[in-house]
Design a protein around this motif. Structure first.
Motif, mmCIF file in Angstrom:
data_model
loop_
_atom_site.group_PDB
_atom_site.id
_atom_site.type_symbol
_atom_site.label_atom_id
_atom_site.label_comp_id
_atom_site.label_asym_id
_atom_site.label_seq_id
_atom_site.Cartn_x
_atom_site.Cartn_y
_atom_site.Cartn_z
ATOM 1 N N GLU A 23 67.116 -20.988 69.101
ATOM 2 C CA GLU A 23 66.705 -19.763 69.763
ATOM 3 C C GLU A 23 65.285 -19.413 69.351
ATOM 4 N N ASN A 24 64.465 -18.968 70.285
ATOM 5 C CA ASN A 24 63.116 -18.519 69.995
ATOM 6 C C ASN A 24 63.112 -17.006 70.147
ATOM 7 N N LYS A 25 62.981 -16.293 69.023
ATOM 8 C CA LYS A 25 63.076 -14.843 69.066
ATOM 9 C C LYS A 25 61.717 -14.176 69.214
ATOM 10 N N GLU A 26 60.622 -14.943 69.237
ATOM 11 C CA GLU A 26 59.303 -14.358 69.352
ATOM 12 C C GLU A 26 58.939 -14.165 70.817
ATOM 13 N N PRO A 30 56.450 -17.423 74.902
ATOM 14 C CA PRO A 30 57.551 -17.592 75.851
ATOM 15 C C PRO A 30 58.028 -19.033 75.885
ATOM 16 N N GLU A 31 59.303 -19.188 76.155
ATOM 17 C CA GLU A 31 59.930 -20.501 76.220
ATOM 18 C C GLU A 31 59.746 -21.058 77.630
ATOM 19 N N ILE A 72 59.879 -22.338 84.340
ATOM 20 C CA ILE A 72 59.933 -20.899 84.080
ATOM 21 C C ILE A 72 59.560 -20.613 82.630
ATOM 22 N N ALA A 73 59.135 -19.384 82.399
ATOM 23 C CA ALA A 73 58.921 -18.870 81.050
ATOM 24 C C ALA A 73 59.732 -17.591 80.943
ATOM 25 N N LEU A 74 60.447 -17.448 79.838
ATOM 26 C CA LEU A 74 61.248 -16.252 79.582
ATOM 27 C C LEU A 74 60.504 -15.342 78.614
ATOM 28 N N SER A 75 60.582 -14.038 78.832
ATOM 29 C CA SER A 75 59.995 -13.102 77.878
ATOM 30 C C SER A 75 60.702 -13.255 76.531
ATOM 31 N N GLU A 76 61.985 -13.608 76.602
ATOM 32 C CA GLU A 76 62.817 -13.864 75.421
ATOM 33 C C GLU A 76 64.118 -14.479 75.905
ATOM 34 N N SER A 77 64.769 -15.237 75.044
ATOM 35 C CA SER A 77 66.060 -15.808 75.432
ATOM 36 C C SER A 77 67.197 -15.125 74.672
ATOM 37 N N VAL A 156 65.491 -25.379 88.090
ATOM 38 C CA VAL A 156 64.722 -25.930 86.984
ATOM 39 C C VAL A 156 65.488 -27.126 86.440
ATOM 40 N N GLU A 157 64.782 -28.073 85.859
ATOM 41 C CA GLU A 157 65.412 -29.320 85.445
ATOM 42 C C GLU A 157 66.525 -29.116 84.424
ATOM 43 N N ASN A 158 66.329 -28.259 83.447
ATOM 44 C CA ASN A 158 67.313 -28.097 82.381
ATOM 45 C C ASN A 158 68.262 -26.927 82.593
ATOM 46 N N ALA A 159 68.664 -26.710 83.838
ATOM 47 C CA ALA A 159 69.621 -25.639 84.131
ATOM 48 C C ALA A 159 71.011 -26.066 83.667
ATOM 49 N N PRO A 160 71.845 -25.170 83.190
ATOM 50 C CA PRO A 160 71.605 -23.735 83.121
ATOM 51 C C PRO A 160 70.770 -23.349 81.900
ATOM 52 N N VAL A 161 70.039 -22.249 82.056
ATOM 53 C CA VAL A 161 69.279 -21.661 80.966
ATOM 54 C C VAL A 161 70.184 -20.605 80.347
ATOM 55 N N LYS A 162 70.321 -20.618 79.025
ATOM 56 C CA LYS A 162 71.229 -19.701 78.346
ATOM 57 C C LYS A 162 70.471 -18.482 77.828
ATOM 58 N N LEU A 163 70.955 -17.296 78.222
ATOM 59 C CA LEU A 163 70.460 -16.031 77.683
ATOM 60 C C LEU A 163 71.529 -15.482 76.759
ATOM 61 N N THR A 164 71.132 -14.968 75.607
ATOM 62 C CA THR A 164 72.117 -14.430 74.661
ATOM 63 C C THR A 164 71.708 -13.024 74.232
ATOM 64 N N PHE A 165 72.694 -12.293 73.715
ATOM 65 C CA PHE A 165 72.414 -11.017 73.086
ATOM 66 C C PHE A 165 73.410 -10.767 71.967
ATOM 67 N N ASN A 166 72.988 -9.958 71.014
ATOM 68 C CA ASN A 166 73.819 -9.582 69.868
ATOM 69 C C ASN A 166 73.973 -8.067 69.865
ATOM 70 N N ALA A 167 75.063 -7.607 69.269
ATOM 71 C CA ALA A 167 75.259 -6.171 69.068
ATOM 72 C C ALA A 167 76.198 -5.983 67.885
ATOM 73 N N ASN A 168 76.050 -4.865 67.202
ATOM 74 C CA ASN A 168 76.957 -4.501 66.121
ATOM 75 C C ASN A 168 77.700 -3.242 66.579
ATOM 76 N N ILE A 169 78.960 -3.410 66.955
ATOM 77 C CA ILE A 169 79.736 -2.307 67.508
ATOM 78 C C ILE A 169 80.348 -1.496 66.368
ATOM 79 N N GLN A 170 80.048 -0.201 66.384
ATOM 80 C CA GLN A 170 80.531 0.704 65.330
ATOM 81 C C GLN A 170 81.499 1.717 65.931
ATOM 82 N N PRO A 171 82.499 2.134 65.133
ATOM 83 C CA PRO A 171 83.498 3.090 65.642
ATOM 84 C C PRO A 171 82.904 4.437 66.047
#
Length: 171
Positions: A23-26, A30-31, A72-77, A156-171
């Motif tokens: 993953e490139n978080k910067e 862009p990727e 393509i270039a992603l702002s973030e993945s 795009v040649e390397n489809a599918p492109v994977k987008l991910t997200f994280n979250a910390n769910i609190q009560p």
């Protein structure tokens, strides 16, 4: 038949490359994904394709596109929502830039689970122009740290492109 096997082989290889990529978080770097179709190999080549066996590859079979490939270039993945309250519905917009010479066509955005709903630019994105993919997440059924994804199917040649997200769910 050869064309179908070539497409399947490229799809499986592309899936393997995308799923193994770090993953490139910067946001500053862009990727870039895919290749310009002017140098793309012809599918009716006399070389027989090699089809590697990848566990679970059937689940991510890309939607066939008859469009010429682009890049393509992603702002973030990956995006981190941080701490969110259980039951909150949050969304994030991933910006997509067509860095190739052909129109970019996003045919489908397929989330990994029913808790994530996608919206995306449906019209062709012309070279140099930007589009958007929005992932909306419903945290109602989760506790603690979660990571979710969506596969983006496009010409795009390397489809599918994977987008991910994280979250910390609190009560």
């Amino acid at each position: 038949m050869k064309k179908t096997l070539s497409i399947i082989a490229l799809s499986v290889i592309g899936f393997g490359l995308v799923s193994c990529k770090k993953e490139n978080k910067e946001v500053q770097n862009p990727e870039v994904i895919g290749v310009d179709s002017t140098n793309a190999p012809v599918a009716d080549s006399t070389v027989a394709p090699v089809t590697p066996t990848v566990a679970g590859a059937e689940a991510a079979a890309p939607v066939k596109s008859n469009q010429p490939t682009t890049t393509i270039a992603l702002s973030e993945s990956n995006f981190d929502f941080g701490n969110i309250k259980k039951g909150a519905k949050v969304n994030h917009v991933y910006e997509v830039t067509n860095t190739g010479t052909n129109p970019l066509i996003i045919s489908e955005v397929k989330p990994g689970c029913g808790c994530t709903a996608p919206e995306f630019t449906k019209e062709p994105i012309m070279p140099g122009k930007k589009g958007k993919i929005t992932l909306s997440f419903d945290s109602s059924n989760f506790d603690g740290s979660v990571q979710k994804y969506a596969d983006v199917f496009a010409n795009v040649e390397n489809a599918p492109v994977k987008l991910t997200f994280n979250a910390n769910i609190q009560p």
